[in-house]
Every structure is written in structure tokens, then in C-alpha cells.
Design a protein around this motif. Sequence first.
Motif, PDB file in Angstrom:
ATOM      1  N   VAL A   1      10.291   5.318   0.686  1.00 52.15           N
ATOM      2  CA  VAL A   1      10.688   4.535   1.752  1.00 52.15           C
ATOM      3  C   VAL A   1       9.702   3.535   1.877  1.00 52.15           C
ATOM      4  O   VAL A   1       8.693   3.389   1.536  1.00 52.15           O
ATOM      5  N   ILE A   2      10.180   2.383   2.492  1.00 50.58           N
ATOM      6  CA  ILE A   2       9.568   1.234   2.767  1.00 50.58           C
ATOM      7  C   ILE A   2       9.442   0.866   4.059  1.00 50.58           C
ATOM      8  O   ILE A   2      10.232   1.001   4.905  1.00 50.58           O
ATOM      9  N   VAL A   3       8.214   0.605   4.579  1.00 53.04           N
ATOM     10  CA  VAL A   3       7.985  -0.154   5.776  1.00 53.04           C
ATOM     11  C   VAL A   3       7.339  -1.340   5.933  1.00 53.04           C
ATOM     12  O   VAL A   3       6.533  -1.725   5.001  1.00 53.04           O
TER      13      VAL A   3
ATOM     14  N   LYS B   1       8.735 -10.960  -3.607  1.00 46.64           N
ATOM     15  CA  LYS B   1       8.526 -10.468  -5.015  1.00 46.64           C
ATOM     16  C   LYS B   1       7.972  -8.917  -4.470  1.00 46.64           C
ATOM     17  O   LYS B   1       8.380  -7.901  -5.289  1.00 46.64           O
ATOM     18  N   THR B   2       7.455  -8.725  -3.380  1.00 40.41           N
ATOM     19  CA  THR B   2       6.555  -7.383  -2.968  1.00 40.41           C
ATOM     20  C   THR B   2       7.664  -6.495  -2.780  1.00 40.41           C
ATOM     21  O   THR B   2       7.744  -5.235  -2.914  1.00 40.41           O
ATOM     22  N   ILE B   3       8.624  -6.739  -2.020  1.00 41.39           N
ATOM     23  CA  ILE B   3       9.799  -6.079  -1.568  1.00 41.39           C
ATOM     24  C   ILE B   3      10.561  -5.526  -2.811  1.00 41.39           C
ATOM     25  O   ILE B   3      10.787  -4.450  -2.975  1.00 41.39           O
TER      26      ILE B   3
ATOM     27  N   GLY C   1       6.076   2.968   0.891  1.00 34.28           N
ATOM     28  CA  GLY C   1       5.550   1.710   0.725  1.00 34.28           C
ATOM     29  C   GLY C   1       5.241   0.778   1.850  1.00 34.28           C
ATOM     30  O   GLY C   1       6.234   0.481   2.200  1.00 34.28           O
ATOM     31  N   TYR C   2       4.008   0.652   2.304  1.00 34.80           N
ATOM     32  CA  TYR C   2       3.768  -0.311   3.333  1.00 34.80           C
ATOM     33  C   TYR C   2       3.652  -1.575   2.668  1.00 34.80           C
ATOM     34  O   TYR C   2       2.770  -2.059   2.226  1.00 34.80           O
TER      35      TYR C   2
ATOM     36  N   THR D   1       0.896  -1.172  -0.187  1.00 34.23           N
ATOM     37  CA  THR D   1      -0.010   0.006  -0.010  1.00 34.23           C
ATOM     38  C   THR D   1       0.817   1.304  -0.003  1.00 34.23           C
ATOM     39  O   THR D   1       1.920   1.093   0.722  1.00 34.23           O
ATOM     40  N   ILE D   2       0.630   2.050  -1.042  1.00 38.41           N
ATOM     41  CA  ILE D   2       1.308   3.524  -1.022  1.00 38.41           C
ATOM     42  C   ILE D   2       0.637   4.613  -0.701  1.00 38.41           C
ATOM     43  O   ILE D   2      -0.159   5.078  -0.911  1.00 38.41           O
TER      44      ILE D   2
END
Length: 249
Positions: A49-51, A36-38, A14-15, A8-9
Motif C-alpha cells: 500500500v502507498i501513503v 518517478k517515485t510513485i 510505501g510512504y 520509505t518502506i
Amino acid sequence: MEPYVTLTIENHIGYVEFFHPNRNSMPSTVLSELEKTIVEAGVNDAVKVIVLKSGGDRTFCAGASFNELIAIEDAETGKQFFLGFANVINAMRKCSKLIIGRVQGKAVGGGLGLASATDYCLASKFASIKLSELSIGIGPFVIEPAVSRKIGTPAMSQMTIDAETFYDANFAKEKGLFSDVFETTEDLDIAVKILAEKLAGYNPEALSEMKKVFWKGTENWDKLLEQRAEISGKLVLSKFTKKTLKRFR
């Protein structure tokens, strides 16, 4: 609820969220989807940024799926299962974006490996940690490089040998796994959001270059973690492990 992995962005963050009804344990299908999602979040220009987070309340991730471990009948299948964790850790390591961990509850085995592979990790006071692998006849071989890099070899060794003990969130903070620990999940979520939004406003090139510096010296992990997966894949076939895992059915 069915297992899932979602991206979810919001506000350039990007969560990445994973979930499994059995205490967020990780079968190979969820591990593959998470990797794949990462990777997908890492190449998405809308994400700065990714959480990394999990669904549910008191367990971040219970580690490997025991049901799947019990079903392994040969070394190659075993290796492929443990490569699932290796591939997720390597995807996090190679991702050009910073990954913030949001650990709301217990992190066991592979779950601790995931938390250790984040670039910055925040937790609630319920986020106790455990390396239980020796007690079931294997060892934390695949995740060890990530865990040792984060908390040091002495603490990793202590947790590995004392395999049936949960260490509390303050221990994890003292050893450098968690940067901060919060009283409630609500406080944790606020802190994660504030930090992620702040970082999303920084120069993405600077963040990307700093991430390379953070992970300096890990360039051999593709091969190293594959070798470790092979060790675990053989050990999971041992009589000791098979017998022990049956107790957890």
C-alpha cells in the motif's frame, strides 16, 4: 531545507513524501521526481500500500511553483510544466496499489489535484482547500478531471468560480474528498498507519482489481490531461496572467 521526494518502506507500506521550502509548492523537478517515485513504489514487491504525504506542518501542497510559472516564455514550455501535474495524476491512477492521502494542511490548486487522485484520503482539521487558478488568469484544467471525479462537478465549479476562498476540511469531507478529518496531525498519523497496515494485510490481487474498478472510465486521461496541459500552457503566457503572477513574486 532543500526540496526532496523520498520513499520509505515500513511494514509493507510505501510512504512517498515530498517537500519544498516554499509551502510545498511544486516546481517541475519535484513533480518529475514524485511521478518517478510513485511508479517505483507501484512496482516494488515489498510495498503493498502507498501513503502520499508531504513534509512540514500546515501546508500539504501550495500547487504550482509561481517562480517557475513567471519564467515560462513559450507555449511548449508551459505545456511541459503543466504536464508535470498530469503525469503525477496519471501515475497515481495507473498504479496497481491503493494510495492513501495524508493531508495535514492546506491543499491549493495542484495540491488539491494530488489529494483528489488518491484512492482514500484522510486529513487534519487544518486541511482547507482552494482552487485559486482563475484568480491568476489560468484555470484548474489539468486537475479538473481528478477533482470532479472526487467531489462532483457542482462543488468543483463552485470552488473554481469562488477562486479566492478557502473551503474548510469539513466541506471537503461532506463533498467526498476526505473520508475522515482529525483534530491533530498526531491523530491523523495514527489513523493513516492503522488503515495502511490493515490494507497491507489484505489480498494484493483483490486490492489491485478493486483499484481498476474505482478508476473505471478514466482510460482516456493520458490524452485528456495532455490536452488540458496545452490549454494551461497557453493561458500562462497571457498578459493578464503575467501581470498577476508578478504580484506574487
